[in-house]
Design an enzyme around this catalytic site. Sequence first.
Site, PDB file in Angstrom:
ATOM      1  N   SER A 192      11.035   5.451  -4.120  1.00  0.00           N
ATOM      2  CA  SER A 192      11.561   4.043  -4.567  1.00  0.00           C
ATOM      3  C   SER A 192      10.719   3.568  -6.015  1.00  0.00           C
ATOM      4  O   SER A 192      11.381   2.658  -6.634  1.00  0.00           O
ATOM      5  CB  SER A 192      11.525   3.005  -3.601  1.00  0.00           C
ATOM      6  OG  SER A 192      10.289   2.708  -3.045  1.00  0.00           O
ATOM      7  N   SER A 217       7.343   7.223  -1.370  1.00  0.00           N
ATOM      8  CA  SER A 217       7.990   6.422  -2.740  1.00  0.00           C
ATOM      9  C   SER A 217       6.844   6.368  -3.618  1.00  0.00           C
ATOM     10  O   SER A 217       7.243   5.986  -5.024  1.00  0.00           O
ATOM     11  CB  SER A 217       8.186   5.112  -2.276  1.00  0.00           C
ATOM     12  OG  SER A 217       9.556   4.934  -1.967  1.00  0.00           O
ATOM     13  N   LYS A 238       4.930  -2.300  -9.724  1.00  0.00           N
ATOM     14  CA  LYS A 238       6.324  -2.355  -8.898  1.00  0.00           C
ATOM     15  C   LYS A 238       6.694  -3.651  -8.478  1.00  0.00           C
ATOM     16  O   LYS A 238       5.833  -4.363  -8.015  1.00  0.00           O
ATOM     17  CB  LYS A 238       6.083  -1.315  -7.692  1.00  0.00           C
ATOM     18  CG  LYS A 238       7.422  -0.985  -6.861  1.00  0.00           C
ATOM     19  CD  LYS A 238       7.267  -0.201  -5.635  1.00  0.00           C
ATOM     20  CE  LYS A 238       8.240   0.362  -5.015  1.00  0.00           C
ATOM     21  NZ  LYS A 238       7.992   1.306  -3.866  1.00  0.00           N
TER      22      LYS A 238
HETATM   23  N1  GLN Z   1      12.755   7.405   0.490  1.00  0.00           N
HETATM   24  C1  GLN Z   1      12.260   6.759   1.869  1.00  0.00           C
HETATM   25  C2  GLN Z   1      12.880   5.641   2.189  1.00  0.00           C
HETATM   26  O1  GLN Z   1      14.189   5.495   1.618  1.00  0.00           O
HETATM   27  C3  GLN Z   1      10.775   6.289   1.528  1.00  0.00           C
HETATM   28  C4  GLN Z   1      10.847   5.004   0.661  1.00  0.00           C
HETATM   29  C5  GLN Z   1       9.401   4.579   0.476  1.00  0.00           C
HETATM   30  O2  GLN Z   1       8.529   5.062   0.759  1.00  0.00           O
HETATM   31  N2  GLN Z   1       9.455   3.038   0.227  1.00  0.00           N
HETATM   32  O3  GLN Z   1      12.822   4.899   3.146  1.00  0.00           O
END
Ligand code: GLN
Length: 485
Positions: free
Chosen positions: A154, A178, A79
Site C-alpha cells: 500500500s 506494504s 505516507k
Molecule cells: N497487501 C496487504 C494487505 O492488503 C498488506 C498491506 C500492508 O502491508 N499494509 O493487507
Amino acid sequence: MPDLHKQTIHEAAELLAQGKCSSEELVRDLLASIEAIDPKVQAYLTVDAESALAQAREADRNRKGLAGNPLFGVPLAIKDVLNVEGQPCTCGSKILQGYTSPYDATAIAKLRARGAIFLGRVNMDEFAMGSSTENSAYKVTRNPWKLDHVPGGSSGGSAAAVAADMAIAALGTDTGGSIRQPASFCGCVGLKPTYGRVSRFGLTAYASSLDQVGPITKDVRDAAILLGAMAGRDPMDSTTVDVPVPDYTAALQTDLKGMRLGLPKEYFVKGMDGDVEKTVRAAVDHCRGLGAEIVDVSLPNTPYAIATYYVIATAEASANLARFDGVRYGARVDGEDPIDMYGRTRAAGFGTEVKRRIILGTYVLSSGYYDAYYLRAQKVRTLIRNDFQAAFKTCDAILTPVSPTAAYPIGKNADDPLQMYLGDIFTVTANLAGICGISVPCGFTGGRLPIGLQVLGPAFGEEKILRVAHAYEQSTEWRKAKPEL
Ligand code: GLN
C-alpha cells in the site's frame, strides 16, 4: 551543482555539510521536480511547500545542527497514514478528508528532533489495505518505470516518489508487505523493522499486531540512517521493546564472509513469474560469490500464510476502524439519530475494499466462528513463527523473492481481490512472525520492470539484513538505473 533531487540522504548531508548547497535549495529543487514529474506519476496527495521552505530556512540558519546528523535539513515524503502535526492525514480515505493532525507520531517526532523536513503526504491504498495503491479514494499512483503499471502498495506513493526523484527518501508502513513490495516494484530499498523496533504511536492502526513503520530509500545506507533515527522504546507504545539501538550504518560491510544464508524451497513456487525466479536465483549466486554459504532451509507452514494473514489482519482492522464513526474524526453524514448517522457516515466514507475487510473481520470474530477462524489463525501464526525460529538456528538470514511477479498493469487485479491477496505470499510471513525484512533491487524483467530480492532476518536482526543488502547492492549496479520520465 549536482541535481539535488537525485541525491540520497547521505549524499545530500555531505553537500549540506560542505556548504555546497543549502537546505532551502534542496527543498526548492525537489518542489521543482514534483511540479515537473508528479502530474505523470501522481505520488503526492498534498505538498506542504510553505512549511517545508520555512523548516529549510530554519535549518540553514542553524548550521551547527549538521554535525554528525545526516538528516538535518533533509526533506522526506510521508505516507498519508502517519500523523505530522499541522498536516492532513487522510489514510487515502474519504472518511478522513479535511482532517488535520494535532500531533506528531513518535517516528516523526524523532526525525523532526534531528532536523528532518516533512515535504508532503504521499498516496496509499485506503487504510493501507491493498497491494497496488489502486484502493486510494483520491487517485491511482503510477509506476515511474512504466506509467500504465501499478507502483505496488500500500505504500505506493512513497516508493513512486523516491523512484522518480521527487523525494530524497520516504516513510511507509508494512502490515503484510506494504513497504517491501512497492519498493521492489519501483526499484527502491524498503525495510520493514522487527515488530516492536519502531513506535506505532501516531500511526493510524490497520492491524495492530502486524503494523510497523519503516523507510523506503534510494540505497541501503539511507535505510540504516532512517531506522537508527526512528527505532527505540517509546512509553507511548507498550509494544516497543527496550533493545539498544545500534549504529546501523556500522553494520554496512561489503562482503558476506562467514555468513550463512538460507534458501527456503517454499518461496520458489509454481506459477511465479519466470523472470522473477531467474533474477532472484542469480542474486543468490551473487551472494555466494561475496563469500556467503548458501544453505537450504524449510518453512513448511508457508502455504497457510495468506489465509492466516487475511483472518488476523481483517479481524484487527474491523476493531481498529470502529473509531471512524462521524463523531471523533473527519467527515460526517447526518442521520435521523446517532446510529443512523454512524451508518451513513461509514457507508459514504469507506471504499469497497475497506468495507469488505470490516465485514470479513467482523465475521471471523463473531461467536460461533471465532474458534473456527480467528483462534485457529492465531495457532497457525505460532507455527509460522516457529518455522522461522527453527530456520534461524541454521542460518543468519534468509533470501527470497519479494513478490511472485513484478509490477502489473493498472486494473489487472483490481476486480479480483483473491488474486491481489495471493500476491502477498512472500511478504506476510515476516509480519506474522514479527521478524525484520528488507527489499533490495536485484534486476529487471524483460519488460524493464524492477525486481526485488528480499532478505529476512531474525527479530532485532536488522544489522544482519542491512549487511547482506548493502554488500549485494554495492557489488551490483542496479541502484544506478533510473526510470525515464
Ligand atoms: N497487501 C496487504 C494487505 O492488503 C498488506 C498491506 C500492508 O502491508 N499494509 O493487507
